[in-house]
Design a protein around this motif. Structure first.
Motif, PDB file in Angstrom:
ATOM      1  N   GLN A 128      35.665 -16.898  15.236  1.00 18.28           N
ATOM      2  CA  GLN A 128      36.236 -17.914  16.126  1.00 18.28           C
ATOM      3  C   GLN A 128      35.716 -17.734  17.545  1.00 18.28           C
ATOM      4  O   GLN A 128      35.294 -18.703  18.187  1.00 18.28           O
ATOM      5  N   GLU A 129      35.744 -16.514  18.041  1.00 21.46           N
ATOM      6  CA  GLU A 129      35.326 -16.252  19.419  1.00 21.46           C
ATOM      7  C   GLU A 129      33.834 -16.422  19.624  1.00 21.46           C
ATOM      8  O   GLU A 129      33.395 -16.983  20.625  1.00 21.46           O
ATOM      9  N   ALA A 130      33.032 -15.950  18.675  1.00 21.98           N
ATOM     10  CA  ALA A 130      31.580 -16.001  18.837  1.00 21.98           C
ATOM     11  C   ALA A 130      30.995 -17.388  18.616  1.00 21.98           C
ATOM     12  O   ALA A 130      30.018 -17.757  19.263  1.00 21.98           O
TER      13      ALA A 130
ATOM     14  N   ARG B 184      25.625 -17.533  13.163  1.00 20.06           N
ATOM     15  CA  ARG B 184      24.987 -18.406  14.173  1.00 20.06           C
ATOM     16  C   ARG B 184      23.882 -19.245  13.530  1.00 20.06           C
ATOM     17  O   ARG B 184      23.758 -20.437  13.805  1.00 20.06           O
ATOM     18  N   ARG B 185      23.099 -18.607  12.679  1.00 22.09           N
ATOM     19  CA  ARG B 185      22.019 -19.334  11.992  1.00 22.09           C
ATOM     20  C   ARG B 185      22.567 -20.355  11.000  1.00 22.09           C
ATOM     21  O   ARG B 185      21.970 -21.404  10.781  1.00 22.09           O
ATOM     22  N   GLU B 186      23.704 -20.022  10.379  1.00 27.06           N
ATOM     23  CA  GLU B 186      24.283 -20.873   9.337  1.00 27.06           C
ATOM     24  C   GLU B 186      25.472 -21.692   9.846  1.00 27.06           C
ATOM     25  O   GLU B 186      26.194 -22.280   9.054  1.00 27.06           O
ATOM     26  N   ARG B 187      25.645 -21.758  11.163  1.00 23.09           N
ATOM     27  CA  ARG B 187      26.835 -22.384  11.737  1.00 23.09           C
ATOM     28  C   ARG B 187      27.064 -23.800  11.227  1.00 23.09           C
ATOM     29  O   ARG B 187      28.179 -24.172  10.873  1.00 23.09           O
TER      30      ARG B 187
ATOM     31  N   LYS C 165      30.021  -6.461  11.196  1.00 25.60           N
ATOM     32  CA  LYS C 165      30.456  -7.658  11.933  1.00 25.60           C
ATOM     33  C   LYS C 165      29.355  -8.224  12.833  1.00 25.60           C
ATOM     34  O   LYS C 165      29.208  -9.435  12.945  1.00 25.60           O
ATOM     35  N   GLY C 166      28.574  -7.369  13.470  1.00 30.63           N
ATOM     36  CA  GLY C 166      27.471  -7.854  14.303  1.00 30.63           C
ATOM     37  C   GLY C 166      26.461  -8.645  13.494  1.00 30.63           C
ATOM     38  O   GLY C 166      26.027  -9.725  13.902  1.00 30.63           O
ATOM     39  N   GLU C 167      26.092  -8.120  12.333  1.00 27.34           N
ATOM     40  CA  GLU C 167      25.161  -8.823  11.440  1.00 27.34           C
ATOM     41  C   GLU C 167      25.763 -10.146  10.976  1.00 27.34           C
ATOM     42  O   GLU C 167      25.059 -11.155  10.873  1.00 27.34           O
ATOM     43  N   LEU C 168      27.056 -10.131  10.686  1.00 24.34           N
ATOM     44  CA  LEU C 168      27.731 -11.349  10.250  1.00 24.34           C
ATOM     45  C   LEU C 168      27.637 -12.427  11.327  1.00 24.34           C
ATOM     46  O   LEU C 168      27.323 -13.580  11.032  1.00 24.34           O
ATOM     47  N   VAL C 169      27.895 -12.058  12.571  1.00 22.67           N
ATOM     48  CA  VAL C 169      27.850 -13.039  13.660  1.00 22.67           C
ATOM     49  C   VAL C 169      26.438 -13.612  13.805  1.00 22.67           C
ATOM     50  O   VAL C 169      26.272 -14.827  13.947  1.00 22.67           O
ATOM     51  N   GLU C 170      25.418 -12.767  13.744  1.00 23.69           N
ATOM     52  CA  GLU C 170      24.032 -13.256  13.840  1.00 23.69           C
ATOM     53  C   GLU C 170      23.738 -14.242  12.711  1.00 23.69           C
ATOM     54  O   GLU C 170      23.148 -15.301  12.931  1.00 23.69           O
ATOM     55  N   TRP C 171      24.132 -13.878  11.493  1.00 20.15           N
ATOM     56  CA  TRP C 171      23.922 -14.749  10.336  1.00 20.15           C
ATOM     57  C   TRP C 171      24.697 -16.059  10.496  1.00 20.15           C
ATOM     58  O   TRP C 171      24.168 -17.148  10.243  1.00 20.15           O
TER      59      TRP C 171
END
Length: 124
Positions: A44-46, A22-25, A14-20
């Protein structure tokens, strides 16, 4: 044209997913996102992305997404699997992967492929 993308990520990813994400938002925001419960809430939260949530994976969310693949309601699946951890709902994980192959739905199981799938969807 917006596509419907299913997103699933095991806890260790999940941490890696959030970082990715953010880049692909910007790209992700152009599509309809559906995710298993914890993964969806995390996004949703991040990032403030709108995400339709199904149940958590162990409670049937993987199976719900698999059914959506069969029904033609999913255009791509991003399923970040933690290969270093045993999962009690392994049959559901394999079902999602098998049905993506049966129904010719793009499936990314790592972030490099997820980025390629996301870019490819925009070219359709």
């Amino acid at each position: 044209m917006p596509k419907r993308i299913a997103i699933i990520a095991h806890d260790g990813k999940k941490g890696e997913l959030v970082e990715w994400a953010r880049r692909e938002r910007e790209r992700l925001a152009r599509h309809q996102l559906v995710a298993t419960a914890t993964t969806g809430r995390t996004l949703q939260e991040a990032l403030g992305l709108e995400v339709a949530c199904v149940r958590s994976g162990p409670q049937g969310g993987d199976a719900q997404i698999a059914a959506m693949v069969v029904e033609g309601r999913i255009d791509a699946v991003i399923f970040l699997v933690d290969p270093l951890y045993a999962h009690p709902h392994e049959p559901d994980i394999r079902t999602v992967m098998r049905l993506c192959n049966v129904h010719n739905v793009p499936l990314a199981t790592n972030l490099a492929t997820a980025s390629m799938v996301l870019r490819g969807l925009e070219e359709e």
